[in-house]
Every structure is written in C-alpha cells, then in structure tokens.
Design an enzyme around this catalytic site. Structure first.
Site, PDB file in Angstrom:
ATOM      1  N   SER A  10      -6.886   6.466   2.869  1.00  0.00           N
ATOM      2  CA  SER A  10      -5.843   6.844   4.191  1.00  0.00           C
ATOM      3  C   SER A  10      -6.645   8.202   4.499  1.00  0.00           C
ATOM      4  CB  SER A  10      -4.481   7.026   3.683  1.00  0.00           C
ATOM      5  OG  SER A  10      -3.709   7.679   4.464  1.00  0.00           O
ATOM      6  N   TYR A  59       2.207   9.741  -2.130  1.00  0.00           N
ATOM      7  CA  TYR A  59       1.249   8.844  -1.730  1.00  0.00           C
ATOM      8  C   TYR A  59      -0.143   9.105  -1.262  1.00  0.00           C
ATOM      9  CZ  TYR A  59      -0.658   5.554   2.236  1.00  0.00           C
ATOM     10  OH  TYR A  59      -1.126   4.730   2.955  1.00  0.00           O
ATOM     11  N   LYS A  93      -3.980   8.595  -2.722  1.00  0.00           N
ATOM     12  CA  LYS A  93      -5.155   7.934  -1.809  1.00  0.00           C
ATOM     13  C   LYS A  93      -6.338   9.092  -2.157  1.00  0.00           C
ATOM     14  CE  LYS A  93      -3.278   4.297   0.369  1.00  0.00           C
ATOM     15  NZ  LYS A  93      -3.727   3.107   0.282  1.00  0.00           N
TER      16      LYS A  93
HETATM   17  P1  NAP Z   1       1.706  -3.670   6.079  1.00  0.00           P
HETATM   18  O1  NAP Z   1       1.305  -4.269   7.300  1.00  0.00           O
HETATM   19  O2  NAP Z   1       2.946  -3.338   5.854  1.00  0.00           O
HETATM   20  O3  NAP Z   1       1.084  -4.911   5.255  1.00  0.00           O
HETATM   21  C1  NAP Z   1       1.353  -4.819   3.868  1.00  0.00           C
HETATM   22  C2  NAP Z   1       0.960  -5.975   3.101  1.00  0.00           C
HETATM   23  O4  NAP Z   1       0.779  -5.888   2.054  1.00  0.00           O
HETATM   24  C3  NAP Z   1       1.918  -7.502   3.495  1.00  0.00           C
HETATM   25  O5  NAP Z   1       0.849  -8.356   3.601  1.00  0.00           O
HETATM   26  C4  NAP Z   1       2.601  -7.384   2.011  1.00  0.00           C
HETATM   27  O6  NAP Z   1       3.085  -8.593   2.010  1.00  0.00           O
HETATM   28  C5  NAP Z   1       1.434  -6.960   1.158  1.00  0.00           C
HETATM   29  N1  NAP Z   1       1.913  -6.145  -0.150  1.00  0.00           N
HETATM   30  C6  NAP Z   1       2.978  -5.254  -0.065  1.00  0.00           C
HETATM   31  N2  NAP Z   1       3.042  -5.043  -1.475  1.00  0.00           N
HETATM   32  C7  NAP Z   1       2.141  -5.542  -2.256  1.00  0.00           C
HETATM   33  C8  NAP Z   1       1.838  -5.877  -3.688  1.00  0.00           C
HETATM   34  N3  NAP Z   1       2.555  -4.932  -4.531  1.00  0.00           N
HETATM   35  N4  NAP Z   1       0.805  -6.657  -3.930  1.00  0.00           N
HETATM   36  C9  NAP Z   1       0.363  -7.453  -3.024  1.00  0.00           C
HETATM   37  N5  NAP Z   1       0.765  -7.405  -1.641  1.00  0.00           N
HETATM   38  C10 NAP Z   1       1.518  -6.730  -1.335  1.00  0.00           C
HETATM   39  O7  NAP Z   1       0.766  -2.328   5.423  1.00  0.00           O
HETATM   40  P2  NAP Z   1      -0.550  -1.788   6.146  1.00  0.00           P
HETATM   41  O8  NAP Z   1      -0.195  -0.432   7.103  1.00  0.00           O
HETATM   42  O9  NAP Z   1      -1.545  -2.933   6.804  1.00  0.00           O
HETATM   43  O10 NAP Z   1      -1.246  -1.306   4.985  1.00  0.00           O
HETATM   44  C11 NAP Z   1      -2.466  -1.774   4.249  1.00  0.00           C
HETATM   45  C12 NAP Z   1      -3.071  -0.570   3.501  1.00  0.00           C
HETATM   46  O11 NAP Z   1      -3.490   0.350   4.317  1.00  0.00           O
HETATM   47  C13 NAP Z   1      -2.494   0.127   2.462  1.00  0.00           C
HETATM   48  O12 NAP Z   1      -3.229   0.537   1.461  1.00  0.00           O
HETATM   49  C14 NAP Z   1      -2.198   1.278   3.265  1.00  0.00           C
HETATM   50  O13 NAP Z   1      -1.955   2.427   2.276  1.00  0.00           O
HETATM   51  C15 NAP Z   1      -3.192   1.661   3.992  1.00  0.00           C
HETATM   52  N6  NAP Z   1      -2.906   2.723   5.136  1.00  0.00           N
HETATM   53  C16 NAP Z   1      -2.177   2.371   6.145  1.00  0.00           C
HETATM   54  C17 NAP Z   1      -2.053   3.043   7.135  1.00  0.00           C
HETATM   55  C18 NAP Z   1      -0.981   2.997   8.377  1.00  0.00           C
HETATM   56  O14 NAP Z   1      -0.894   3.763   9.280  1.00  0.00           O
HETATM   57  N7  NAP Z   1      -0.438   1.620   8.247  1.00  0.00           N
HETATM   58  C19 NAP Z   1      -2.814   4.388   7.263  1.00  0.00           C
HETATM   59  C20 NAP Z   1      -3.607   4.588   6.101  1.00  0.00           C
HETATM   60  C21 NAP Z   1      -3.682   3.655   5.103  1.00  0.00           C
HETATM   61  P3  NAP Z   1       4.137  -9.089   0.788  1.00  0.00           P
HETATM   62  O15 NAP Z   1       5.373  -8.581   1.368  1.00  0.00           O
HETATM   63  O16 NAP Z   1       4.270 -10.667   1.000  1.00  0.00           O
HETATM   64  O17 NAP Z   1       3.716  -8.776  -0.389  1.00  0.00           O
END
Ligand code: NAP
Length: 258
Positions: A149, A162, A166
């Site tokens: 991140s 968090y 990261k």
């Molecule tokens: P998201 O849209 O909320 O999607 C989360 C996904 O993770 C869902 O498919 C969920 O499905 C699954 N999940 C959650 N906990 C899990 C676990 N313990 N094991 C397996 N699957 C799990 O999240 P996102 O924003 O795409 O985030 C994805 C990654 O990007 C993360 O590493 C996050 O830290 C990183 N990130 C996000 C942002 C942002 O702004 N969105 C920024 C920087 C980094 P289920 O509920 O079915 O498990």
C-alpha cells in the site's frame, strides 16, 4: 471488451493464484491475468462470493477455477496449491488478502488487532510464498507479487498498525527477492494508493472523507481496481524478468519517496 482477443496473451500457459480475488483489487487482478492468457485460481473466505466471481469471469470466456480460502487457514492454503496443481502447476502467486480491524493511531492499536493484522497481512503472505516455492521451482520462471500500500511508505494516521504491516511487506519483498534471485523467481510488490473498493469505504463513502482523500491525490481522482491490474500483469509476465525486490507505486501521484 473481449480482452482475451484484444490483448497479447503474455501469460498463455501460465497458472496463477490470486488470494482475496472475489472483489476489489484481487478480482481485477485475477480478471486481467486471465485476460492475458493465464489459468487463474480465484478465492476468498465466502463460498457465495467465490461462486459469483467465478460465474462472472467464466461468462467472459476466462479460464478460472474457484474455491474458498481464508489465507490464515493452513488447510485452505493447501487446497489452493492443490487446485493449481490440477491446472498443471504454479507460475504466479499474488498475495492480496489483508484486513484492518483497527481504526487507530499505531500505539493506540489493541494487541489483539495488531496480532490479527500481522497474521493476515504479513504472516499469511510469508507462508503463501514459502508454500508456493516447491511448485514455482518446477517452472521456467516464477513470480511472487505482494499487495502492499502507499501507506507502507507514508503511514496513514488512523491506520497505524495496518500501515506498519504494509511496510513490513516491503521488507519481505526485498528479503525474499534476494533469496530467490538466482532461481528465476522474482518477488515484487504493488503499492496502491486510495482505490475505490469496499475495503477503503471509510476513506470515500461520504462527501467530507472523499474530499479529504482527493485533497491528497494530485490526479484528483480515486483509483479504480483496474488501475492496479495492468501493473500486476506486467509483474507477472516475462516483461518484468530483470526486476526483483521492487515496489510499483500506483497512487495517482500521492507522495511516497524520491
Ligand atoms: P476489497 O475490495 O474489500 O476486497 C477484499 C477481498 O478480500 C474480497 O474478495 C474478500 O472476500 C477477500 N478477503 C478478505 N479477507 C480475506 C481473508 N482473510 N482471506 C481471503 N480472502 C479474504 O479489498 P481491496 O481494497 O481490493 O484490497 C485488496 C488489497 O489491496 C489488500 O491487501 C489491501 O490492503 C490493498 N490495498 C487496498 C487499497 C484501497 O484503497 N482499496 C489501497 C492500498 C492497498 P470474502 O469476504 O469472501 O473473504
């Protein structure tokens, strides 16, 4: 767009695992890797999410299979690798799952929340990489991609623990890359900025939080999952073969480093 016909099949013949890939960034990455020719193992914790993601991706003609995998569960992780074996092996691991149970400055984080954050965001990533190695070593080249991140570089105030988790992934990326540098297995990370997903909802769901987020993004827009997926495909492909231990920052210009 029928991307399988319009994109070069850079990943033809490859098998990929993308964790947490039924929604958000993981889903976009799984879709893009499949569009570029990979067979992709899609997974997340909830069966209904897996079913609906797999149905959507298959309806686009993409070669995916899906199963439940909570990345903190060793049996579930083993089943992921078994699914990849059934597709012929494993070339690409994208460790994308993360949690954030704590909205607090780093030293106000409760110990139980700290443990959960590090168990899923860091320890599960390390275990997935370690467990993937026997399969990756059997292939012409291997790719490990961690999803970090922008907060790894510049901690977010209320996402203290968090952010540190990261930052730790950047260290894991460097250390594992060095260990595997002679084995044709690269280890790189992606550092998304603020991407419009459910996970980041608190940062953009109401007008004032969205304005605050936008004020920090020089491009003046939130990122979308597909802003990340192309970079993932690059790291997964042979195009990145002389690159390891690095992190691609995709943040609309949010400050990170020189
Ligand atoms: P998201 O849209 O909320 O999607 C989360 C996904 O993770 C869902 O498919 C969920 O499905 C699954 N999940 C959650 N906990 C899990 C676990 N313990 N094991 C397996 N699957 C799990 O999240 P996102 O924003 O795409 O985030 C994805 C990654 O990007 C993360 O590493 C996050 O830290 C990183 N990130 C996000 C942002 C942002 O702004 N969105 C920024 C920087 C980094 P289920 O509920 O079915 O498990």
């Amino acid at each position: 767009m029928s991307a399988s016909t319009t994109r070069i099949a850079r990943l033809g013949g490859k098998v990929a695992i993308v964790t947490a890939s039924t929604d958000g960034i993981g889903y976009a990455i799984a879709r893009r890797l499949a569009q570029e020719g990979a067979k992709v193992v899609v997974s997340s914790r909830k069966q209904n999410n897996v079913e609906s993601a797999v149905t959507k991706l298959k309806s686009e003609g993409l070669d995916v299979t899906g199963l439940v995998c909570h990345v903190g569960n060793a049996d579930h992780r083993q089943k992921l690798f078994d699914a990849a074996k059934q597709l012929g092996g494993l070339d690409i691991l994208v460790s994308n799952a993360a949690v954030n149970p704590s909205v607090a400055s780093v030293l106000d984080c409760e110990e139980s929340h700290w443990d959960k954050i590090f168990e899923i965001n860091v320890k599960a990533s390390y275990l997935l990489a370690k467990e993937a190695l026997p399969l990756l070593r059997q292939r012409p080249y291997g790719r490990i991609i961690f999803v970090a991140s922008i907060a790894a570089f510049q901690p977010f105030d209320v996402l203290g623990a968090y952010s540190v988790s990261k930052t730790t992934l950047l260290g894991l990326t460097k250390a594992a890359a060095a260990q595997l540098a002679l084995e044709n297995i690269t280890v790189n990370a992606l550092a998304p900025g603020i991407i419009k997903t459910r996970f980041s909802g608190a940062l953009h769901e109401n007008e004032s939080s969205r304005d605050e987020a936008l004020s920090r993004i020089p491009m003046n827009r939130l990122g979308l999952p597909d802003d990340i997926s192309g970079a993932a495909a690059f790291l997964a492909s042979e195009d990145s073969s002389y690159m390891t231990g690095e992190t691609l920052i995709i943040s609309g210009g949010m400050p990170s480093r020189l």
